[in-house]
Design an enzyme around this catalytic site. Structure first.
Site: not given
Length: 639
Positions: A378-380, A383, A451
């Protein structure tokens, strides 16, 4: 800001922006080196000797690297200029000895003395114990029992592969084969490290660890004793079916030249497992697994090292954010090329392991590496979605919508997000002897959750939305007493605090909210006298949380962007930080940064992203200029 200072800032931003654009690949992406500690290159050398597939020129280049990063204390640290770590040091020493270094060489004598002073090879962690057992340097009784029959366990059982993190899962499955078959490294030269033990491991095997020194740990140690007695009696047919299940798991996720899990430890275990099962070197599965490992090598003329994985999605999305902030038009070839490259790598057709906890959720995320479709994070995803939205290209709306849907679906019950899985929080598992690294799980963390909230806010979700409200409540709860937030994937509290302040600004939390004020006070209080910010891996030990370190460009950039997100563009601390970045040495678009500013597993495995000292300082300087010269003093984007 006077005209001369503004002109110098403009010139710096333009120069760095154009330099970094020239580093873009022809297909539109960026990827920079990702460096870890001595462990990965040492394990690569050991792997070649295990398989008896020794590439002498590569081995010697990795040996040069290992000698270069040996610490003044004689051993090897987990991060630049850190304390000696006995597990990394034992592996580095063994690798150098396998590569031909004499144990009587001064650097080897120094290393041996340092290792012995820190408890010797009997004091290493579980993963190092397994490696030493495979080379016949430790008895298997010194290794926690992990029978391959684990593959048969039902999901309701207290231990199941679905209950641990993706990285644990992909490392463990091929390791189960190795730990059950107990093969022996070929080790053609017969080199050992008996001199690193304080007592003969055959006569006095080192005891298994109780990771948390807890009652649970004591219970699991007792269970391990039982397993050691009964495992030899497990029926062969049951074992073979378990091996078949493990092989099926690996085969489905083999992932071509990007490898199982797209991480070195899982790839290395896969190759060794195939070898133990008798797969020929040219067997397609074994050959592609070996190719995936070779792809991680960074080889220069005289030195080289092995990366733990590759970071193209992360690097490309963050670089694109920085270029947009620095004034690169959204319709320029550089931006369009990067966005097109990113969109093609969205995972929309593979239902990964995450679906065990979220059945029925449509896939729509991005992975960290070139390809890792079973394991997007989920972080990538957040972003990438934010940069697609920021660029404003109409043909990316469907990609953004799929990403938003998937991220929302991955929110955990407590309002936060783990990186790869939801509800991956069975903390009792960190008490098993195998988990002395303390990184078996992927629970929600403040940086990743921030994020995701930033993305949702940028895409138009507001307070009152249940997903948003749960996320804000989670972040309020996670704030440390000193006003900071923990950084799980970046070092450390500066990274976490920047991440959360960006999210709070994006969701319109008032800058005078006590939560924001405490965070600002924290950042201002942590500024070094030279104007920058610095923090290293020591802060992951609670008794060393407040240790100040030398300023670094990436951490200074995070602090600055955190302050600006909190409305503190005019704060003297912000001005001093910008001045520090402007004066800090740089070459070819890269600020000088030797220190590690990221983390794989706190207290165990640290990272140095070579891209961080390039795009983050550019991003911070460009944001400062934009806020100082624009009509609004508020950051208008999620990050």
């Amino acid at each position: 800001m006077d005209s001369a200072a503004l002109a110098e800032l403009d010139s710096t931003i333009t120069d760095v922006r154009e330099t970094l654009k020239n580093k873009q690949g022809k297909d539109g992406h960026w990827v920079f080196e990702l460096e870890a500690d001595a462990t990965i290159p040492a394990e690569y050398i050991m792997l070649e000797h295990y398989l008896d597939m020794i590439d002498a020129p590569v081995q010697q280049k990795l040996a040069v690297y290992l000698r270069e990063i040996q610490g003044e204390h004689g051993g090897w640290p987990l991060y630049h200029a850190g304390d000696l770590n006995v597990s990394a040091s034992v592996k580095a020493y063994y690798a150098l000895k396998l590569a031909g270094d004499s144990p009587d060489a001064p650097h080897m004598v120094k290393a041996r003395n340092a290792i012995l002073a820190h408890g010797g090879a009997g004091a290493v962690n579980v993963f190092t114990r397994i490696a030493l057992a495979l080379f016949g340097q430790l008895p298997w009784s010194a290794v926690p029992t992990m029978p391959v029959e684990i593959m048969h366990l039902p999901r309701w059982f207290p231990f199941h592969l679905d209950k641990v993190s993706y990285w644990s899962r992909t490392v463990i499955v091929p390791l189960l084969i190795l730990m059950s078959l107990r093969p022996r490294a070929r080790n053609r030269s017969g080199i050992g490290i008996a001199e690193l033990f304080l007592a003969s491991p055959a006569d006095q095997p080192p005891p298994l660890p109780n990771p948390q020194n807890s009652g649970w740990g004591t219970f699991f140690l007792g269970l391990d004793k039982v397993l050691k007695v009964v495992e030899p009696g497990f029926p062969k047919a049951v074992r073979q079916r378990a091996v078949d299940k493990a092989l099926a798991f690996i085969k489905e996720r083999l992932n071509g030249e990007d490898g199982l899990g797209a991480i070195f430890p899982a790839m290395a275990n896969t190759v060794m497992a195939y070898d133990a099962l008798g797969y020929a070197k040219d067997h397609p599965d074994r050959a592609i697994a070996w190719a995936s490992i070779r792809k991680l090598l960074v080889l220069e003329e005289h030195r080289g090292y092995c990366q733990p994985c590759l970071s193209p999605i992360w690097d490309t999305s963050l670089m694109t954010h920085a270029l947009l902030e620095a004034g690169e038009p959204a319709d320029s070839p550089a931006i369009k090329g990067s966005l097109d490259w990113l969109v093609k790598r969205q995972v929309t057709d593979v239902v990964g392991d995450w679906a065990v906890r979220r059945p029925g959720l449509r896939p729509g995320g991005w992975a960290f590496q070139y390809n890792n479709p079973h394991y997007p994070d989920v972080d990538d995803t957040a972003v990438v979605a934010m940069v697609l939205d920021r660029a404003g290209h109409a043909d990316h709306k469907e990609s953004i919508a799929r990403a938003e849907e998937w991220v929302i679906g991955m929110q955990s019950a407590n309002g936060g997000w783990g990186a790869f899985d939801a509800e991956n929080d069975k903390h009792y598992l960190n008490h098993i002897p195998f988990s002395d690294h303390g990184a078996l799980l992927d629970p929600p963390t403040a940086d990743v959750s921030a994020r995701c909230l930033s993305m949702l806010a940028q895409l138009g979700r507001k307070a009152g939305d249940p997903v948003v409200d749960r996320a804000v409540a989670y972040l309020r709860k996670e704030q440390e007493p000193d006003g900071s937030w923990f950084g799980r994937w970046g070092t450390n509290y500066v990274y976490g605090t920047w991440s959360v302040l960006c999210a709070l600004n994006a969701i319109d939390i008032d800058a005078q909210d006590p939560m924001v004020r405490k965070a600002v006070q924290y950042l201002v209080g942590k500024q070094n006298r030279d104007g920058g910010w610095g923090e290293d891996g020591e802060t992951y030990w609670t008794d060393k949380k407040h240790v100040a370190k030398a300023s670094t460009p990436s951490q200074t950039a995070w602090a600055l962007m955190g302050l600006m997100a909190a409305g503190e563009t005019e704060h003297p601390a912000t001005e001093r930080g910008v001045k520090w970045l402007m004066q800090h040495p740089r070459k070819e678009g890269r600020w000088t940064e030797d220190l590690f500013t990221a983390v794989g597993f706190p207290r165990v495995f640290y990272l140095r992203y070579h891209g961080y000292a390039q795009y983050f300082p550019l991003w911070a300087l460009a944001r400062y200029r934009n806020l100082k010269t624009g009509n609004s003093q508020r950051v208008l984007h999620g990050m």
